[in-house]
Design a protein around this motif. Structure first.
Motif, short mmCIF file in Angstrom:
data_model
loop_
_atom_site.label_atom_id
_atom_site.label_comp_id
_atom_site.label_asym_id
_atom_site.label_seq_id
_atom_site.Cartn_x
_atom_site.Cartn_y
_atom_site.Cartn_z
N HIS A 155 19.41 -23.43 -74.26
CA HIS A 155 18.53 -22.86 -72.98
C HIS A 155 19.76 -22.47 -72.62
CE1 HIS A 155 15.34 -25.33 -73.35
NE2 HIS A 155 16.01 -26.61 -74.34
N GLN A 156 20.71 -22.59 -72.16
CA GLN A 156 22.34 -21.71 -70.99
C GLN A 156 22.09 -20.53 -71.27
OE1 GLN A 156 25.42 -24.27 -71.24
NE2 GLN A 156 25.47 -24.39 -69.13
N VAL A 157 22.18 -20.31 -72.46
CA VAL A 157 22.74 -19.02 -72.97
C VAL A 157 21.27 -18.30 -72.72
CG1 VAL A 157 23.69 -17.57 -74.67
CG2 VAL A 157 24.11 -19.14 -74.34
N THR A 158 19.78 -18.51 -73.12
CA THR A 158 18.73 -17.30 -73.13
C THR A 158 18.57 -17.32 -72.02
OG1 THR A 158 17.56 -18.64 -74.61
CG2 THR A 158 16.32 -17.74 -73.18
N GLU A 159 18.80 -17.92 -70.59
CA GLU A 159 18.65 -18.00 -69.54
C GLU A 159 19.43 -16.63 -69.36
OE1 GLU A 159 16.48 -20.32 -66.78
OE2 GLU A 159 15.67 -19.39 -68.58
N VAL A 160 20.45 -16.97 -68.83
CA VAL A 160 22.28 -15.80 -68.74
C VAL A 160 21.41 -14.56 -69.56
CG1 VAL A 160 23.98 -16.02 -69.16
CG2 VAL A 160 23.84 -17.31 -68.30
N ILE A 161 20.95 -14.67 -70.38
CA ILE A 161 20.79 -13.43 -70.97
C ILE A 161 19.65 -12.50 -70.20
CG2 ILE A 161 20.02 -11.99 -73.09
CD1 ILE A 161 21.55 -14.02 -75.20
N GLN A 207 14.60 -11.47 -64.66
CA GLN A 207 14.47 -13.00 -63.49
C GLN A 207 13.09 -13.58 -63.83
OE1 GLN A 207 16.04 -13.72 -60.26
NE2 GLN A 207 17.58 -11.75 -60.73
N ASP A 208 12.01 -12.63 -63.95
CA ASP A 208 10.69 -12.95 -63.99
C ASP A 208 10.99 -14.33 -65.31
OD1 ASP A 208 9.91 -12.51 -62.03
OD2 ASP A 208 9.28 -10.13 -63.11
N ALA A 209 11.32 -13.88 -66.21
CA ALA A 209 11.38 -14.52 -67.28
C ALA A 209 12.12 -16.22 -67.64
CB ALA A 209 11.55 -13.58 -68.66
N LEU A 210 12.41 -16.43 -66.04
CA LEU A 210 13.08 -17.22 -66.08
C LEU A 210 12.94 -18.28 -65.88
CD1 LEU A 210 15.81 -16.10 -63.75
CD2 LEU A 210 16.48 -17.09 -65.70
N ALA A 223 26.13 -37.86 -75.99
CA ALA A 223 25.35 -39.15 -77.06
C ALA A 223 23.97 -37.73 -77.35
CB ALA A 223 24.59 -40.08 -76.43
N SER A 224 23.08 -38.51 -77.31
CA SER A 224 22.26 -37.10 -77.77
C SER A 224 20.77 -36.68 -76.78
CB SER A 224 20.87 -37.89 -78.93
OG SER A 224 20.73 -39.35 -78.04
N TYR A 225 21.71 -37.06 -75.82
CA TYR A 225 20.38 -36.32 -74.25
C TYR A 225 21.39 -35.11 -73.21
CZ TYR A 225 19.35 -36.57 -69.61
OH TYR A 225 18.35 -35.78 -67.84
N GLY A 226 20.54 -34.38 -73.22
CA GLY A 226 21.00 -33.12 -72.23
C GLY A 226 20.48 -32.38 -71.89
N VAL A 227 20.65 -31.92 -70.57
CA VAL A 227 19.34 -31.07 -69.42
C VAL A 227 20.46 -29.87 -68.80
CG1 VAL A 227 21.30 -32.39 -67.64
CG2 VAL A 227 20.01 -32.27 -67.00
N THR A 228 19.22 -28.80 -68.52
CA THR A 228 19.98 -27.96 -67.84
C THR A 228 19.15 -27.38 -67.02
OG1 THR A 228 20.51 -25.54 -68.62
CG2 THR A 228 18.91 -26.68 -69.44
N PHE A 229 19.52 -26.48 -65.51
CA PHE A 229 18.99 -25.69 -64.94
C PHE A 229 19.66 -24.26 -64.07
CE2 PHE A 229 17.73 -25.88 -59.98
CZ PHE A 229 16.28 -25.40 -60.17
#
Length: 312
Positions: free
Chosen positions: A170-176, A183-186, A124-130
């Motif tokens: 969010h996902q791609v930024t964490e992967v980059i 990792q300190d920027a995660l 729908a309009s909801y999302g979650v990431t970790f």
């Protein structure tokens, strides 16, 4: 490695290819359908016409964007054996799947091989990431009781594309950050949002790491065991596939039944023991314990696809 090449997987793979990532492995069992075009940006009407497997259509488009990236396309139903054979070789895994069974397998594989992975989901309009870091953060098993899940899927309630892009961002930024050794920027937080309701939440979850978790604290990896996996069986002479969830999965039957009532499904029926409905040409029957019969097919892959669409 990107597991699932639907909405999240197609968008994240394009971002990473354009960013210049050297090698990407794509895994998905499905082919392109017309309903995918609303939110899965790598695909075209030609792919629908040809029923092109998603990983093949994605690879063709991605190589046209950046011919220097090595892209492995695997048309497979991702399970324990498939991940166990390749996980040790990859740097990070992106979860772009449509079900928690596969996510929990990803979780335990990544704990086993000490690989970071980025959980992501949207409907729908909801999302979650970790972002899960073995030995450092809670794993998905630790967080399961804290992640809302009402049984809704993209096929039952739809999804708006901006919600997809927000999760992917969010996902791609964490992967980059991981690939560039930052990792300190995660984030270190469970991020959830609802674009339609103008809501966003960032939850610090470090304290939710469970010292008794069988996946990340005890290294037992329960979701890799046979009894924990989804099982299919073709019922002799009935043109029906039976699907059983793993023994460790909890099925919320009453909540599931109430959710289905709002969908105006064809020939919907329920009693205290089961719920049934039709999606032409199939009839789906879900019992109180989560056991599901898909009438109208002898193909386990087709049955699992319907199972994840409607049982969630």
């Amino acid at each position: 490695m990107i597991i699932g090449v639907g909405a999240l997987g197609s968008s994240s793979s394009e971002m990473l290819v354009r960013a210049g990532v050297g090698k990407i492995t794509l895994m998905d069992r499905d082919y392109v359908e017309e309903s995918n075009l609303q939110r899965q940006q790598l695909f075209s009407e030609e792919d629908v016409k040809n029923q092109t497997p998603k990983v093949i259509a994605a690879k063709n488009r991605l190589q046209a964007i950046n011919s220097h990236t090595i892209i492995e396309a695997k048309v497979i139903d991702v399970g324990v054996e498939e991940l166990d054979s390749i996980a040790e070789e990859v740097d990070v895994i992106i979860d772009a799947t449509d079900n928690f069974d596969t996510r929990l397998i990803i979780n335990d594989i990544c704990q086993k091989y000490r690989k970071p992975w980025v959980y992501g989901a949207c409907v729908a309009s909801y999302g979650v990431t970790f972002t899960v870091l073995p030995d450092e953060t809670p794993c998905l098993q630790c967080l399961m009781d804290h992640i809302p899940n009402d049984g809704a899927t993209c096929d039952t309630v739809g999804i708006i594309s901006p919600a997809v892009q927000m999760v992917v961002a969010h996902q791609v930024t964490e992967v980059i950050k991981l690939l560039t050794d930052n990792q300190d920027a995660l984030s270190g937080k469970l991020i959830a949002f609802d674009l339609w309701k103008n809501q966003q939440m960032e939850l610090k979850v470090a304290t939710l790491k469970d010292e008794n978790c069988p996946s990340c604290s005890q290294a037992k990896y329960p979701n890799l065991e046979y009894q924990a996996q989804v099982k299919t069986a073709v019922l002799c002479g009935r043109n029906t596939v039976q699907i059983r969830a793993g023994t460790q999965k909890n099925f919320h039957f009453i909540q599931f039944k109430e959710h289905l009532k709002d969908l105006n499904l064809t020939n919907f029926f329920s009693n205290p023991y089961l719920v049934s409905f039709e999606i032409d040409p199939f009839r789906i029957v879900v019992f109180k314990d989560g056991r599901t019969l898909i009438h109208g097919t002898k193909n386990p892959q087709e049955a699992k696809k319907l199972y994840y669409r409607f049982v969630g």
